[in-house]
Design an enzyme around this catalytic site. Structure first.
Site, PDB file in Angstrom:
ATOM      1  N   GLY A  12       3.205   4.125   0.395  1.00 47.79           N
ATOM      2  CA  GLY A  12       2.980   4.213   1.841  1.00 47.79           C
ATOM      3  C   GLY A  12       1.593   3.749   2.232  1.00 47.79           C
ATOM      4  N   THR A  14      -0.585   0.070   3.434  1.00 51.07           N
ATOM      5  CA  THR A  14      -0.309  -0.931   4.470  1.00 51.07           C
ATOM      6  C   THR A  14       1.000  -1.660   4.159  1.00 51.07           C
ATOM      7  OG1 THR A  14      -2.677  -1.198   4.742  1.00 51.07           O
ATOM      8  CG2 THR A  14      -1.296  -2.902   5.702  1.00 51.07           C
ATOM      9  N   ALA A  15       1.193  -2.026   2.879  1.00 55.64           N
ATOM     10  CA  ALA A  15       2.391  -2.797   2.522  1.00 55.64           C
ATOM     11  C   ALA A  15       3.655  -1.968   2.754  1.00 55.64           C
ATOM     12  CB  ALA A  15       2.309  -3.246   1.070  1.00 55.64           C
ATOM     13  N   ALA A  49      -9.280  -6.758   7.585  1.00 56.24           N
ATOM     14  CA  ALA A  49      -9.411  -8.011   8.335  1.00 56.24           C
ATOM     15  C   ALA A  49      -8.137  -8.817   8.156  1.00 56.24           C
ATOM     16  CB  ALA A  49     -10.610  -8.805   7.822  1.00 56.24           C
ATOM     17  N   LYS A  77     -10.929 -10.672  15.995  1.00 58.00           N
ATOM     18  CA  LYS A  77     -11.555 -11.512  14.974  1.00 58.00           C
ATOM     19  C   LYS A  77     -11.272 -12.969  15.325  1.00 58.00           C
ATOM     20  CE  LYS A  77     -11.070 -12.808  10.115  1.00 58.00           C
ATOM     21  NZ  LYS A  77     -10.379 -12.572   8.842  1.00 58.00           N
ATOM     22  N   GLU A 341     -10.405 -14.598   2.329  1.00 60.04           N
ATOM     23  CA  GLU A 341      -9.863 -15.178   3.566  1.00 60.04           C
ATOM     24  C   GLU A 341      -8.844 -14.231   4.211  1.00 60.04           C
ATOM     25  OE1 GLU A 341     -10.388 -17.807   5.508  1.00 60.04           O
ATOM     26  OE2 GLU A 341     -11.758 -19.056   4.357  1.00 60.04           O
ATOM     27  N   ILE A 345      -2.778  -9.030   3.616  1.00 58.52           N
ATOM     28  CA  ILE A 345      -1.856  -8.401   4.571  1.00 58.52           C
ATOM     29  C   ILE A 345      -0.865  -9.460   5.063  1.00 58.52           C
ATOM     30  CG2 ILE A 345      -1.701  -7.312   6.856  1.00 58.52           C
ATOM     31  CD1 ILE A 345      -4.365  -5.877   6.140  1.00 58.52           C
ATOM     32  N   GLU A 432       2.502 -24.595   3.654  1.00 54.35           N
ATOM     33  CA  GLU A 432       1.193 -24.094   3.219  1.00 54.35           C
ATOM     34  C   GLU A 432       0.569 -23.262   4.342  1.00 54.35           C
ATOM     35  OE1 GLU A 432      -1.977 -26.685   1.761  1.00 54.35           O
ATOM     36  OE2 GLU A 432      -0.408 -27.850   0.788  1.00 54.35           O
TER      37      GLU A 432
HETATM   38  P1  FAD Z   1      -2.008   0.810  -1.664  1.00 57.37           P
HETATM   39  O1  FAD Z   1      -2.793   0.945  -0.436  1.00 57.37           O
HETATM   40  O2  FAD Z   1      -2.696   1.082  -2.966  1.00 57.37           O
HETATM   41  O3  FAD Z   1      -0.771   1.800  -1.534  1.00 57.37           O
HETATM   42  C1  FAD Z   1      -0.030   2.211  -2.659  1.00 57.37           C
HETATM   43  C2  FAD Z   1       0.906   3.323  -2.249  1.00 57.37           C
HETATM   44  O4  FAD Z   1       1.728   3.658  -3.353  1.00 57.37           O
HETATM   45  C3  FAD Z   1       0.194   4.602  -1.817  1.00 57.37           C
HETATM   46  O5  FAD Z   1       0.859   5.179  -0.721  1.00 57.37           O
HETATM   47  C4  FAD Z   1       0.365   5.501  -3.037  1.00 57.37           C
HETATM   48  O6  FAD Z   1       0.334   6.853  -2.711  1.00 57.37           O
HETATM   49  C5  FAD Z   1       1.732   5.047  -3.512  1.00 57.37           C
HETATM   50  N1  FAD Z   1       1.961   5.364  -4.912  1.00 57.37           N
HETATM   51  C6  FAD Z   1       1.398   4.798  -5.994  1.00 57.37           C
HETATM   52  N2  FAD Z   1       1.819   5.411  -7.124  1.00 57.37           N
HETATM   53  C7  FAD Z   1       2.681   6.355  -6.725  1.00 57.37           C
HETATM   54  C8  FAD Z   1       3.453   7.328  -7.421  1.00 57.37           C
HETATM   55  N3  FAD Z   1       3.413   7.470  -8.759  1.00 57.37           N
HETATM   56  N4  FAD Z   1       4.240   8.157  -6.710  1.00 57.37           N
HETATM   57  C9  FAD Z   1       4.305   8.056  -5.346  1.00 57.37           C
HETATM   58  N5  FAD Z   1       3.594   7.151  -4.640  1.00 57.37           N
HETATM   59  C10 FAD Z   1       2.794   6.333  -5.322  1.00 57.37           C
HETATM   60  N6  FAD Z   1      -6.254  -7.508   2.667  1.00 57.37           N
HETATM   61  C11 FAD Z   1      -6.405  -8.149   3.835  1.00 57.37           C
HETATM   62  O7  FAD Z   1      -5.440  -8.682   4.382  1.00 57.37           O
HETATM   63  N7  FAD Z   1      -7.637  -8.204   4.438  1.00 57.37           N
HETATM   64  C12 FAD Z   1      -8.746  -7.707   3.857  1.00 57.37           C
HETATM   65  O8  FAD Z   1      -9.811  -7.753   4.450  1.00 57.37           O
HETATM   66  C13 FAD Z   1      -8.624  -7.108   2.579  1.00 57.37           C
HETATM   67  N8  FAD Z   1      -9.705  -6.615   1.929  1.00 57.37           N
HETATM   68  C14 FAD Z   1      -9.538  -6.079   0.686  1.00 57.37           C
HETATM   69  C15 FAD Z   1     -10.644  -5.696  -0.068  1.00 57.37           C
HETATM   70  C16 FAD Z   1     -10.497  -5.202  -1.362  1.00 57.37           C
HETATM   71  C17 FAD Z   1     -11.680  -4.847  -2.177  1.00 57.37           C
HETATM   72  C18 FAD Z   1      -9.197  -5.019  -1.902  1.00 57.37           C
HETATM   73  C19 FAD Z   1      -9.001  -4.437  -3.266  1.00 57.37           C
HETATM   74  C20 FAD Z   1      -8.093  -5.388  -1.157  1.00 57.37           C
HETATM   75  C21 FAD Z   1      -8.249  -5.940   0.113  1.00 57.37           C
HETATM   76  N9  FAD Z   1      -7.152  -6.373   0.837  1.00 57.37           N
HETATM   77  C22 FAD Z   1      -7.318  -7.010   2.025  1.00 57.37           C
HETATM   78  C23 FAD Z   1      -5.811  -6.126   0.347  1.00 57.37           C
HETATM   79  C24 FAD Z   1      -5.217  -4.939   1.113  1.00 57.37           C
HETATM   80  O9  FAD Z   1      -6.040  -3.815   0.949  1.00 57.37           O
HETATM   81  C25 FAD Z   1      -3.831  -4.643   0.607  1.00 57.37           C
HETATM   82  O10 FAD Z   1      -3.064  -5.808   0.618  1.00 57.37           O
HETATM   83  C26 FAD Z   1      -3.161  -3.638   1.500  1.00 57.37           C
HETATM   84  O11 FAD Z   1      -3.953  -2.531   1.705  1.00 57.37           O
HETATM   85  C27 FAD Z   1      -1.858  -3.220   0.914  1.00 57.37           C
HETATM   86  O12 FAD Z   1      -2.057  -2.336  -0.145  1.00 57.37           O
HETATM   87  P2  FAD Z   1      -0.770  -1.686  -0.757  1.00 57.37           P
HETATM   88  O13 FAD Z   1      -0.030  -0.986   0.317  1.00 57.37           O
HETATM   89  O14 FAD Z   1      -0.056  -2.726  -1.537  1.00 57.37           O
HETATM   90  O15 FAD Z   1      -1.343  -0.640  -1.845  1.00 57.37           O
END
Ligand code: FAD
Length: 499
Positions: A12, A14-15, A49, A77, A341, A345, A432
């Site tokens: 849960g 952003t993705a 961002a 932005k 860049e 997201i 692209e």
């Molecule tokens: P996460 O936010 O890690 O969510 C994972 C989820 O899975 C959580 O809800 C967690 O609780 C759940 N989960 C994991 N294991 C378990 C389990 N065993 N049981 C139950 N639940 C579990 N993207 C951009 O577009 N712009 C940016 O400026 C940008 N800056 C970034 C900077 C950094 C340093 C990093 C590392 C990433 C950045 N990103 C950016 C990428 C962006 O943060 C991610 O693409 C976005 O937040 C999606 O993350 P996610 O939902 O995939 O993972």
């Protein structure tokens, strides 16, 4: 009675919530959407961002821009400023929107290239409404009133990632998504097909599903830990492998752009929100220890820190298969290239669109899965090349930057650089992500100098060229001069709900 099909989203962040919100909007009768997340594990918490395409998703979901920005403490932005990327004193903006205007068949930048060395020459920024508005701290939504030969601004957003997840969660739950809280401790596979049949929570509850979307972050709970799909490592091209993130107090003026400042062994981001500024230092551990990276970050903040610095480690690259068996990986579970860049997201967004395009019925067909994977690989590799360009084309002296300048880049990128260096031409293949104008700003901004330009750009006389260029630059300056400040615009339309 017709049996409904269940899509189970694991995670849960952003993705996960982007996926849940979109599926809840488009899948009606016959589908059940479940999302499992663990508050104890939490989310990555960065990722603030974006690029303009997010507007398309929001329009599709019927999300009101003002309400979204107000709820997520968001700002506009207009692009990303790159400070010190070419050489230590260089500065340019990769701005959204168009630059100048083409004349006939010839893209604008060939006229700009022709003006090099002449009195009429101005930096490329002068012809970009977005760049000039960004530096002036101004913003105006949509096309302006009256005569506006350059159209309006292109915009994306900065927002608070956890507020955004909460905002989308409300949207999804209101449309029937079932949220289950708990830590997954086991993933069950079907002995014959190898498909995931369900996940088990620490409390013993078992959650099944027909299709699973792995949004579990870097760990790739289903796609990697359960299915062992494999990861293609891109560290040789995108060498940074850590980031320190910290928030600091907001400073004025409220700038409508992200700033990326090159540092000794990486770069620092600054993302201005209404209530605070997000900062991070992305670094390469082969050239700098995490402690030093933290010191560099804390010594270069605009305001006092308001959170503890946090270290995140990552390996740039992608899953070998994004869709494997009945698991589709999105977000950090699918791969991570660099926040340079702000593409992650967006890759979630396009992954969701693609999932809807290839949504399986009662049977999973290899042809659908293969097409999904092939398109995703193409998209990732095109983004990868664009990011590598930023590292490759630099004139900085530090060992990290020399190593980047000397690395061998993928053939696809080498061909793009050669083409630009010859006569300033830029090609964009198929779907692209980054358009010609994006490549232009980074290639020119980092110091690539084409030997020539399109011969048809020689058709106007020098006087006609000078008049054309000055009309455009003056038009940009006038249009920006009539815009309200970014701060005023936000205060009027979308002040932070949680100030
Ligand atoms: P996460 O936010 O890690 O969510 C994972 C989820 O899975 C959580 O809800 C967690 O609780 C759940 N989960 C994991 N294991 C378990 C389990 N065993 N049981 C139950 N639940 C579990 N993207 C951009 O577009 N712009 C940016 O400026 C940008 N800056 C970034 C900077 C950094 C340093 C990093 C590392 C990433 C950045 N990103 C950016 C990428 C962006 O943060 C991610 O693409 C976005 O937040 C999606 O993350 P996610 O939902 O995939 O993972």
């Amino acid at each position: 009675m017709e049996q409904s099909r269940t899509i189970t989203i694991v995670g849960g962040g952003t993705a996960g919530w982007m996926t849940a919100a979109t599926l809840s909007r488009y899948l009606g009768r016959g589908w059940r959407i479940v999302l499992v997340e663990s508050e104890e594990i939490g989310t990555v918490g960065v990722g603030e961002a974006t690029i303009p395409q997010l507007q398309i998703l929001h329009r599709a979901l019927g999300i009101d821009e003002d309400q979204f920005l107000s709820r997520c403490n968001g700002t506009y932005k207009l692009g990303i400023e790159f400070a010190g990327w070419g050489d230590a004193d260089s500065r340019y903006i990769h701005a959204f929107g168009e630059i100048g205007r083409p004349l006939g068949l010839v893209p604008f930048h060939h006229y700009w290239l022709r003006s090099r060395g002449k009195a009429a020459f101005r930096a490329l920024d002068a012809y970009s409404l977005n760049a000039v508005a960004a530096y002036a701290g101004r913003f105006q939504r949509g096309a302006p009133q009256g005569r506006a030969p350059l159209g309006g601004l292109g915009h994306a957003y900065h927002f608070d990632a956890s507020l955004y997840a909460r905002f989308l969660r409300e949207y999804a739950e209101a449309r029937g998504v079932m949220r289950i809280e708990g830590r997954i401790v086991d993933v069950a596979l079907d002995g014959e097909s190898g498909n995931v049949t369900g996940v088990t929570l620490a409390g013993g509850e078992r959650i099944g599903g027909d299709l699973f979307v792995d949004c579990s972050g870097f760990r790739g709970l289903l796609i990697e830990q359960a299915l062992g799909t494999g990861y293609e490592d891109w560290t040789r091209w995108l060498p940074c492998d850590g980031a320190i993130a910290v928030q600091c107090a907001r400073t004025d003026p409220l700038l409508p752009f992200t700033r990326s400042t090159a540092r000794e062994a990486g770069w620092q981001w600054r993302i201005p929100l209404q209530t605070r500024t997000g900062n991070g230092h992305v670094f390469c551990s082969r050239f700098m220890e995490a402690d030093k990276a933290q010191d560099v970050l804390l010594a270069n903040l605009d305001g006092a820190p308001v959170t503890e610095p946090r270290l995140l480690r990552f390996t740039t690259g992608r899953r070998k298969r994004f869709w494997h068996r009945n698991v589709v990986a999105l977000g950090l579970a699918a791969g991570f290239m660099e926040p340079l860049e702000s593409t992650s997201i967006h890759l979630v967004q396009s992954g969701i669109e693609r999932l809807l395009r290839f949504l399986p019925g009662s049977d999973l067909r290899d042809a659908d899965v293969d097409a999904f994977n092939a398109q995703t690989v193409f998209e990732y590799e095109a983004v990868r090349d664009f990011l590598i360009l930023h590292y490759k084309v630099n004139r900085r002296a530090e060992p990290f930057w020399r190593a980047c300048a000397e690395m061998q880049v993928p053939d696809s990128l080498a061909a793009k650089i050669d083409l630009f260096e010859a006569n300033g031409r830029i090609t964009r293949f198929n779907e692209e992500l980054f358009a010609e104008v994006g490549w232009l700003q980074v290639m020119a901004g980092q110091g690539l100098k084409p030997a020539g330009h399109h011969p048809l750009a020689d058709q106007p006389t020098d006087a006609e060229l000078a008049e054309f260029l000055s009309l455009l630059a003056n038009g940009v300056a006038q249009q920006v001069g009539a815009m309200p400040t970014h701060l005023d615009f936000i205060a009027r339309h979308s002040p932070a709900a949680l100030a």
